[in-house]
Write an enzyme that holds these catalytic residues in place. Structure first.
Site, PDB file in Angstrom:
ATOM      1  CG  ASP A 216      44.383  57.234  14.220  1.00 26.47           C
ATOM      2  OD1 ASP A 216      44.465  58.072  12.956  1.00 26.47           O
ATOM      3  OD2 ASP A 216      44.179  56.186  14.410  1.00 26.47           O
TER       4      ASP A 216
ATOM      5  CG  ASP B 104      40.899  57.584  12.931  1.00 25.24           C
ATOM      6  OD1 ASP B 104      41.382  58.285  14.022  1.00 25.24           O
ATOM      7  OD2 ASP B 104      41.622  56.807  12.386  1.00 25.24           O
TER       8      ASP B 104
ATOM      9  CG  HIS C   8      42.668  52.572  14.205  1.00 24.53           C
ATOM     10  ND1 HIS C   8      42.355  53.879  13.280  1.00 24.53           N
ATOM     11  CD2 HIS C   8      41.541  51.932  14.336  1.00 24.53           C
ATOM     12  CE1 HIS C   8      41.396  53.428  12.723  1.00 24.53           C
ATOM     13  NE2 HIS C   8      40.747  52.538  13.221  1.00 24.53           N
TER      14      HIS C   8
ATOM     15  CG  HIS D 186      48.663  51.473  12.416  1.00 19.92           C
ATOM     16  ND1 HIS D 186      48.220  51.317  13.530  1.00 19.92           N
ATOM     17  CD2 HIS D 186      47.361  52.248  11.762  1.00 19.92           C
ATOM     18  CE1 HIS D 186      46.876  51.753  13.887  1.00 19.92           C
ATOM     19  NE2 HIS D 186      46.592  52.366  12.623  1.00 19.92           N
TER      20      HIS D 186
END
Ligand SMILES: [Zn+2]
Length: 383
Positions: free
Chosen positions: A190, A278, A192, A153
């Site tokens: 991931d 995740d 996200h 991120h």
């Protein structure tokens, strides 16, 4: 092929990035506190995962790789010099918890920077670079870097979503600068969206970025089909937003219908994977229903793709994964698949009917999402 063909990179310094505890409960009328529990990205998770790899005997089959502090020159291949100085300043004055804005950039509300965080982040980047180096110079066949803090991120001047420096983007720059690699495929599964990695190579056809993620989740409104790259990089930024509850079959279909054909057309010389565990069904920060076996099957596929396209040169970098009981299982299954070792680790929830549902579900919404992604990227690729 040599024994210990897979490298495992880990460093105790990763644990000095302290994210603290959480205790607040918010109701409509008030806020109150419980006994503190660790922050979602606590060092506890990585520590338990390393203990799992050691205790299961998996580590003993792997080639231990050491980390180092990345240099300023290496980190500024993506991040601004002012931002790097800002991260150092936050650590010196830490713990600092966002959100706040400074002249050098921004830290969001999810990200904690403790006194040990700057050094941990330098070693996390250095770990990514060392894992790439060991793979490209033939010391190992492939590698897993169990990094912390995560990176995907982080923007050039923003610390977001638990991330300070963008490990995978810096690893790609390093492979190009040091080894002259011209085409790199970054696969980010991931849960996200890897917004920082997307940003790093948005107009750059030297990196094909493919992200599978829960649609409109984190960061909000990031990772849409419309974000397909710009200028010379148009078509080289591939977002595959997936609906909640995608499950193992949906992820494997995404691999078969998009990732593998794109890889075969692009022909990367190196594959990097942002491995977030995740997307698993017990993760408290997402809703994607992957299982330990799903991670194993996905990794087997990407390893086969790397063998086909780039002499097996693949490096997995650890990103998120917040289920305290289950994330270590998913990470171990990933590393088993990467290394070709099967220790017969039984899924912690093998007797759960929910596990079967996660493995069998393949909803019309998932099929529609994959169809929409293929339709979008057919404009640039014969997939
Ligand atoms: Zn994540």
């Amino acid at each position: 092929m040599a024994i210990n063909r897979t490298g495992l990179l880990y460093d105790q310094r990763f644990l000095t990035h302290m994210t603290g505890d959480e205790s607040a409960v918010i109701t409509r009328e008030k806020m109150f506190h419980l006994s503190p529990a660790p922050h979602p990205s606590s060092s506890f998770l990585i520590q338990r995962t390393k203990e799992f790899l050691d205790g299961s005997g998996l580590s003993a089959h792997l080639h231990a790789l050491s980390s180092r502090a990345a240099t300023l020159d290496e980190i500024t291949t993506y991040h601004t010099q002012e931002y790097v100085a800002g991260m150092h300043e936050c650590a010196v004055n830490g713990p600092m918890i966002g959100p706040f804005t400074r002249s050098w950039g921004f830290v969001d509300e999810d990200t904690v920077i403790s006194p040990g965080s700057y050094e941990a982040a330098l070693y996390s980047v250095g770990g990514a670079l060392n894992a790439v180096q060991a793979t490209l110079n033939g010391e190992v066949h492939n590698a897993y870097a169990l990094l912390r803090p995560p990176g995907h991120h982080a923007m050039s001047n923003q610390a977001l979503g638990f991330c300070m420096f963008n490990n995978v983007a810096l690893a790609a720059h390093y492979a190009r600068r040091t080894f002259g690699v011209e085409r790199i495929m970054i696969i980010d599964w991931d849960v996200h969206h890897g917004n920082g990695t997307q940003n790093a190579f948005y107009s750059d056809p030297g990196v094909l970025f493919v992200s599978l993620h829960q649609e409109n989740w984190f960061p909000g409104h990031s990772g849409t089909l419309e974000e397909s790259g710009s200028d010379k990089g148009i078509g080289y930024n591939v977002n595959v937003p997936l609906p909640p509850g995608t499950g193992d079959r949906g992820y494997l279909a995404a691999f078969d219908q998009l990732i593998a054909p794109l890889g075969q057309l692009y022909r990367p010389e190196l594959i990097l994977v942002s491995n977030g565990v995740d997307a698993c069904w017990l993760d408290p920060l997402a809703q994607m229903m992957m299982t330990m076996d799903g991670y194993r099957q996905l990794t087997l596929r990407v390893v086969a793709l790397a063998e086909e396209l780039c002499s097996g040169r693949i490096v997995l970098l650890h990103e998120g994964g917040y289920s305290v009981p289950y994330a270590p299982y998913c990470t171990a299954a990933t590393i088993e698949a990467l290394s070709g070792i099967d220790l017969g680790i039984v899924d912690l929830y093998a007797t759960s009917s929910e596990l079967v549902r996660c493995q069998e579900i393949y909803s019309p919404a998932t099929q529609d999402a994959l169809h929409a992604a293929r339709e979008t990227y057919m404009r640039w690729w014969k997939i």
